[in-house]
Design a protein around this motif. Sequence first.
Motif, PDB file in Angstrom:
ATOM      1  N   ILE A 112       0.825  -1.084  -0.436  1.00  0.00           N
ATOM      2  CA  ILE A 112      -0.484  -0.278  -0.117  1.00  0.00           C
ATOM      3  C   ILE A 112       0.592   1.218  -0.236  1.00  0.00           C
ATOM      4  CG2 ILE A 112      -1.120   1.145   1.543  1.00  0.00           C
ATOM      5  CD1 ILE A 112      -3.083  -0.946   2.106  1.00  0.00           C
ATOM      6  N   ALA A 113       1.669   1.125   0.575  1.00  0.00           N
ATOM      7  CA  ALA A 113       2.725   2.176   0.809  1.00  0.00           C
ATOM      8  C   ALA A 113       3.555   2.373  -0.667  1.00  0.00           C
ATOM      9  CB  ALA A 113       3.955   2.101   1.687  1.00  0.00           C
ATOM     10  N   VAL A 114       3.874   1.743  -0.948  1.00  0.00           N
ATOM     11  CA  VAL A 114       4.906   2.130  -1.920  1.00  0.00           C
ATOM     12  C   VAL A 114       3.425   2.737  -3.258  1.00  0.00           C
ATOM     13  CG1 VAL A 114       5.576   0.821  -4.276  1.00  0.00           C
ATOM     14  CG2 VAL A 114       6.762   0.458  -1.808  1.00  0.00           C
ATOM     15  N   THR A 115       2.398   2.463  -3.523  1.00  0.00           N
ATOM     16  CA  THR A 115       1.758   3.219  -4.007  1.00  0.00           C
ATOM     17  C   THR A 115       1.537   4.228  -3.740  1.00  0.00           C
ATOM     18  OG1 THR A 115       0.974   0.389  -4.091  1.00  0.00           O
ATOM     19  CG2 THR A 115      -0.388   2.319  -5.663  1.00  0.00           C
ATOM     20  N   LEU A 116       0.899   4.494  -2.844  1.00  0.00           N
ATOM     21  CA  LEU A 116       0.599   5.786  -2.433  1.00  0.00           C
ATOM     22  C   LEU A 116       1.932   6.954  -2.749  1.00  0.00           C
ATOM     23  CD1 LEU A 116      -1.554   5.201   0.827  1.00  0.00           C
ATOM     24  CD2 LEU A 116      -2.076   5.675  -1.197  1.00  0.00           C
ATOM     25  N   GLY A 117       3.035   5.691  -2.126  1.00  0.00           N
ATOM     26  CA  GLY A 117       4.099   7.174  -2.526  1.00  0.00           C
ATOM     27  C   GLY A 117       4.132   6.988  -3.438  1.00  0.00           C
ATOM     28  N   ALA A 118       4.498   6.394  -4.386  1.00  0.00           N
ATOM     29  CA  ALA A 118       4.864   6.665  -5.911  1.00  0.00           C
ATOM     30  C   ALA A 118       3.997   7.615  -5.949  1.00  0.00           C
ATOM     31  CB  ALA A 118       4.908   5.169  -6.667  1.00  0.00           C
ATOM     32  N   VAL A 119       1.986   6.942  -6.352  1.00  0.00           N
ATOM     33  CA  VAL A 119       1.208   8.177  -7.101  1.00  0.00           C
ATOM     34  C   VAL A 119       1.366   9.526  -6.415  1.00  0.00           C
ATOM     35  CG1 VAL A 119      -1.107   7.818  -7.398  1.00  0.00           C
ATOM     36  CG2 VAL A 119      -0.229   6.049  -7.958  1.00  0.00           C
ATOM     37  N   SER A 120       1.469   9.700  -5.198  1.00  0.00           N
ATOM     38  CA  SER A 120       1.622  11.427  -4.757  1.00  0.00           C
ATOM     39  C   SER A 120       2.484  11.878  -5.079  1.00  0.00           C
ATOM     40  CB  SER A 120       1.303  11.547  -3.512  1.00  0.00           C
ATOM     41  OG  SER A 120       1.812  10.140  -2.454  1.00  0.00           O
ATOM     42  N   ALA A 228      13.998  11.565 -23.461  1.00  0.00           N
ATOM     43  CA  ALA A 228      14.618  11.649 -24.620  1.00  0.00           C
ATOM     44  C   ALA A 228      14.941  10.567 -25.444  1.00  0.00           C
ATOM     45  CB  ALA A 228      16.360  12.468 -24.705  1.00  0.00           C
ATOM     46  N   LYS A 229      14.416   9.507 -25.415  1.00  0.00           N
ATOM     47  CA  LYS A 229      14.766   8.727 -26.110  1.00  0.00           C
ATOM     48  C   LYS A 229      13.130   8.141 -26.613  1.00  0.00           C
ATOM     49  CE  LYS A 229      16.889   5.545 -22.637  1.00  0.00           C
ATOM     50  NZ  LYS A 229      17.270   4.137 -22.318  1.00  0.00           N
ATOM     51  N   GLY A 230      12.170   9.615 -25.765  1.00  0.00           N
ATOM     52  CA  GLY A 230      10.130   8.746 -26.578  1.00  0.00           C
ATOM     53  C   GLY A 230      10.193   7.661 -25.792  1.00  0.00           C
ATOM     54  N   LEU A 231      10.931   7.403 -24.669  1.00  0.00           N
ATOM     55  CA  LEU A 231       9.811   6.272 -24.051  1.00  0.00           C
ATOM     56  C   LEU A 231       8.326   6.714 -23.566  1.00  0.00           C
ATOM     57  CD1 LEU A 231      12.032   4.304 -21.145  1.00  0.00           C
ATOM     58  CD2 LEU A 231      11.440   3.813 -23.496  1.00  0.00           C
ATOM     59  N   SER A 232       7.378   6.211 -23.517  1.00  0.00           N
ATOM     60  CA  SER A 232       5.939   6.448 -22.762  1.00  0.00           C
ATOM     61  C   SER A 232       6.143   6.660 -20.900  1.00  0.00           C
ATOM     62  CB  SER A 232       5.191   5.637 -22.901  1.00  0.00           C
ATOM     63  OG  SER A 232       5.371   4.169 -22.189  1.00  0.00           O
ATOM     64  N   GLU A 233       5.370   7.223 -20.475  1.00  0.00           N
ATOM     65  CA  GLU A 233       5.237   7.733 -19.383  1.00  0.00           C
ATOM     66  C   GLU A 233       4.914   6.780 -18.130  1.00  0.00           C
ATOM     67  OE1 GLU A 233       6.281  11.202 -19.161  1.00  0.00           O
ATOM     68  OE2 GLU A 233       7.013  10.675 -16.634  1.00  0.00           O
ATOM     69  N   ARG A 234       3.994   5.376 -18.828  1.00  0.00           N
ATOM     70  CA  ARG A 234       4.061   4.678 -18.060  1.00  0.00           C
ATOM     71  C   ARG A 234       5.310   3.780 -18.078  1.00  0.00           C
ATOM     72  NH1 ARG A 234      -0.162   0.889 -17.841  1.00  0.00           N
ATOM     73  NH2 ARG A 234       0.211  -0.984 -17.648  1.00  0.00           N
ATOM     74  N   LYS A 235       6.030   3.594 -19.108  1.00  0.00           N
ATOM     75  CA  LYS A 235       7.465   2.419 -19.288  1.00  0.00           C
ATOM     76  C   LYS A 235       7.949   3.129 -17.891  1.00  0.00           C
ATOM     77  CE  LYS A 235       9.213  -0.851 -22.043  1.00  0.00           C
ATOM     78  NZ  LYS A 235       9.525  -1.509 -22.718  1.00  0.00           N
ATOM     79  N   ILE A 236       8.278   4.634 -18.085  1.00  0.00           N
ATOM     80  CA  ILE A 236       9.886   5.216 -18.134  1.00  0.00           C
ATOM     81  C   ILE A 236       9.455   5.511 -16.328  1.00  0.00           C
ATOM     82  CG2 ILE A 236       9.717   7.585 -16.496  1.00  0.00           C
ATOM     83  CD1 ILE A 236       9.485   8.004 -19.620  1.00  0.00           C
ATOM     84  N   THR A 237       7.511   4.524 -15.727  1.00  0.00           N
ATOM     85  CA  THR A 237       7.455   4.809 -13.984  1.00  0.00           C
ATOM     86  C   THR A 237       7.830   3.495 -14.030  1.00  0.00           C
ATOM     87  OG1 THR A 237       5.356   6.218 -14.969  1.00  0.00           O
ATOM     88  CG2 THR A 237       5.971   5.233 -12.349  1.00  0.00           C
ATOM     89  N   THR A 238       7.758   2.392 -14.715  1.00  0.00           N
ATOM     90  CA  THR A 238       7.159   0.678 -14.027  1.00  0.00           C
ATOM     91  C   THR A 238       8.872   0.864 -14.306  1.00  0.00           C
ATOM     92  OG1 THR A 238       6.697   0.776 -16.375  1.00  0.00           O
ATOM     93  CG2 THR A 238       5.226   0.744 -14.343  1.00  0.00           C
ATOM     94  N   ARG A 239       9.206   1.192 -15.547  1.00  0.00           N
ATOM     95  CA  ARG A 239      10.664   0.361 -15.645  1.00  0.00           C
ATOM     96  C   ARG A 239      12.198   1.085 -14.933  1.00  0.00           C
ATOM     97  NH1 ARG A 239      13.469  -2.998 -19.452  1.00  0.00           N
ATOM     98  NH2 ARG A 239      15.491  -2.383 -20.284  1.00  0.00           N
ATOM     99  N   HIS A 240      11.636   2.416 -14.992  1.00  0.00           N
ATOM    100  CA  HIS A 240      12.839   3.217 -14.543  1.00  0.00           C
ATOM    101  C   HIS A 240      12.592   4.076 -13.272  1.00  0.00           C
ATOM    102  CE1 HIS A 240      15.456   4.191 -18.112  1.00  0.00           C
ATOM    103  NE2 HIS A 240      14.123   3.510 -18.975  1.00  0.00           N
ATOM    104  N   MET A 241      11.687   4.139 -12.707  1.00  0.00           N
ATOM    105  CA  MET A 241      11.216   5.582 -11.388  1.00  0.00           C
ATOM    106  C   MET A 241      11.408   4.144 -10.271  1.00  0.00           C
ATOM    107  SD  MET A 241       8.967   8.074 -12.504  1.00  0.00           S
ATOM    108  CE  MET A 241       9.130   9.776 -14.000  1.00  0.00           C
TER     109      MET A 241
END
Lengths: 324, 337, 361
Positions: A112-120, A228-241
């Motif tokens: 729960i905390a990871v989800t809440l923290g990431a979304v906020s 800058a590579k053109g990744l989608s925001e979703r992919k940036i969030t899940t894969r990189h952040m």
Amino acid sequence: MLNYALRRLLITIPILILSTFLTFGFVSSSGDPLADLRQQPNITQEQIQRVREMRGLDDPFPVQYLRWVEQIPQGGFGEYLISPRPIWPDLQRVMGNTLQLVVAAELIAFAIAVTLGAVSAKKQYSVFDYSTTTLSFLGFSMPSFWFALLLQVGVVIIYRWTGYRIFPIANLSSPNPGTGMAFWLDRAHHLVLPIASLAIFSIASYSRYMRASMLEVMSSDYIRTARAKGLSERKITTRHMMRNALIPTVTVAALSFGTLISGAIVIETVFGLDGMGRYFINVIGRRDPYPIMAWLVIVGFFLMLANLLADLLYGYLDPRIRYE
Amino acid sequence: MSEPSQPDERPKAQDVPVRTGLGGADIVTDDAGLHRADDSGEAPEYHDGTQIVARSQWQLFRRRFFRHKLAMGSMLFLLIITLAAFNAERVAPYGFNEIDVVMRSTPPTFEGWHLFGTDQLGRDYFSRVIYGTRVSLQVAVVVAIISTLIGTTLGAVAGYYRGWVDAILMRFADLIIIVPLLAVLLIFAAFFGQGQPMRIGVIIALLSWPSLARIVRGVFLSLREKEYVQAARAAGAGDLRIMFRHMLPNTMGPILVNMTLVLAAAILLEATLAFLGLGVNPPTPALGLLINAGRSSMLTSWWLIIMPGLTIVAIALAINFVGDGLRDALDPTQQEK
Amino acid sequence: MGAEPQFVDAPTGVADAEPLLSIRDLVTEFKTPDGIVHAVDGVSYEVFPGETLGVVGESGSGKSVTVMSVLRLIPQPPGRIANGQILLDGTDLLQLSDADMRKVRGKDVAMIFQDPMTSLNPVLSVGDQLAEAILVHNDIGEDAARKRVVELLELVGVPNADQRFDQYPHEYSGGMRQRAMIAMAMANQPKILIADEPTTALDVTIQAQVLEVLQRAKQETNAGVILITHDLGVIAEMADRVVVMYGGRVVETGTVDEIFHSPKHPYTLGLLSSLPRPDVDMERLVPIPGQPPSLINLPSGCSFHPRCHLGEGRQTCRTEIPPLFELGPMRASACHFHEEMEDEIHRVESTTGTAIEGDEA
């Protein structure tokens, strides 16, 4: 990775041995275990002396310590001070129950905390962000036992209104819990309120850490590269952040395992659960050093285990760690 | 609100580095070239763009903190609570064991000033909560002071001397950090007997310094490489002088923030101990003890657990808000709201 | 050059080719607690196919923010592109939807960042991060992507490319990481390659190698390159044309020779005489007095006037913002008194004891 895991495991062993030494030193120097006995009028001086000799309480400290340590690997922690019952069966029973409570609370809180923290963090300064921030402040400003009491009162109030008991407010199981799946469903039902009470503080604190580390990651250079590579925001969030942001949060969660055990002491007392926490309160009340020491060793063992797991997770998440 | 720029506000060359936890560099330049500059309201007709208001770090910090409404409100609240608690004899309408036989088990009412209601014996809960708050605050203050002293000293020593001193101190800190605090406190309480707020405070403090020690160590590790510290050392300043005169002032921010965390944690911990019946000696009414006493009748006399509980939450929340305000004020990158 | 200075919207010179990328009147602002920062204030310049355009200026001159605006990588908020057009092959990038913009990033316009130490994700292998850049824009399998990445790594001079594919950034040296970044940027044969201070964070010994790799990447992709730097040595070596920026505006444009040997703006001259140059031996360096301007309260008139010798005591400089005067094909200066620059150059030459004005000018 295997190499790394083995190294972490090897480091654990001396720490565990050291912790038994500290435990024994701490408890045995905490006072005369027979003080209570002395005050009882119907116990003679001879009887006390007999207990002292039987337990070897007059032996030098190292001898006492070694004798105590020797019996641990043989699967026992000896007997209670007064009654000649073995300690281990009791501990074994309560251990499993507490583990169910604590592990479930930790996992649920973390998710729960990871989800809440990431979304906020992603929605910084939004209504969602402000609400989770406010709630988390409330969460770590609230004593968990008080929250537990509120939950109990709430369930009873609902019962009075609707005649329906949504959650049990005490015990680990119904009188006739059944077997197999039915037993576990019944157990889960009983654990809902204790887990909620225990998890609330962890959710509040982990989500703050997650939010902070997520914000830091979000403004890092490699996220800009990913964009800058053109990744989608979703992919940036899940894969990189997420993976980067999880690293400090995992550390915090691992270090908080002791806090959860502390929490279990209180929560089990409030809900009357037959776990390590309530057991601890009982033996503390009797001032019996032997089960207290046994309890501490078991807790120490679990702490080490939690730490080891966190180290492994940490090593999996962060390749830099594996090579150090 | 903006302040008029005054040239004499420029700080003199001081031995405080520009970039530390306190932020507030006089010119902040990032790669987008955002220059923090003159923010005076009126735009003069002629300007050459180089007038820069320099503020000392403390000025900037104060300005940001005082602007933080929530933190200021919380400060005020804490001030009132503290004054009331430490003057409990004068403020409380009743003594903590005084019995109002006519009004037993009364919900909160203005009648007879039983603002938080009374218990089965007719004791006034508002008064008991005030006395209980005093216990909480006493413990918390003792914890905050002692753990800050220990944490700062050990952290400073570890960060300054590094090497084996650092290794030993930090392993020790790691060990204490993971120990279940409550368990150790309960053992202490069981074997040494319950005690005065002072004693409980000292014991909690002995187990809650490691997080601060780690923070201070971290700051010291980075500060000791700074030019001005090297310069002080080259000039022959002794270790103690460098640590206290040159490095410690730059750790004040994190120390203050940590102090609020420790205060809030201590309040909760003391309440938990008292709830389990192992806090301060009865009959002093600690807040946790009040809640425990109210438990048996919580379904009928809800106020007996709600009122003391809300008091704990309010105090802890206020302390955390102050901490949040401090953190925001100390962080130069925070967006001001 | 005695021609009447004439005001033009943008310094579009007479060119044979159509510009590949054309930035027009770009305004990018940041909202801060202290006021609005005008990081880019009406910037226009063009990039032609196959050329290397050098952009110089102090930090805070808006050179990085301009190219970040091209890729729309300005964090919003607090940033905002308030005005302007960015035309890539005639399409205004500022009008594209987010999804369409993503198709441009890394494909048509690729970027190399300043600090290779922090520009790669520490928890993913370098190869994976490069492959990602290919997979996003191409419908090929992972094996094919891996093969292509290994080729690219070899091309930029990473030894044992096949093994190094699976290594993490911390196992790469700074120079190797920047090579990997260049490989990533050229992965999709971009039309425009932006290099933002690509060598600033590197050791001097590595810098030359990385520039060489960049040159190779340019030849390989035939991209138009925007090279941002404050290092005049890098400009002299790499660039065909130069744009000089100051305080969020373009102050001078011209070929490398023109800029180096007959600067038409006092700021350019200041830069030349304040920094050591590889081509000329200078006896003495003359620093530009004062500080870079505050971008919240830009100086009135010409933003360089508080630091300018030429404009000292002149009312025009204090009150009128100079337009960009067109001085020839792709040659422009934003100085009211650019005609007096020759005397100014002589003055500086006598101070530094070197000849700035070369034969080419």
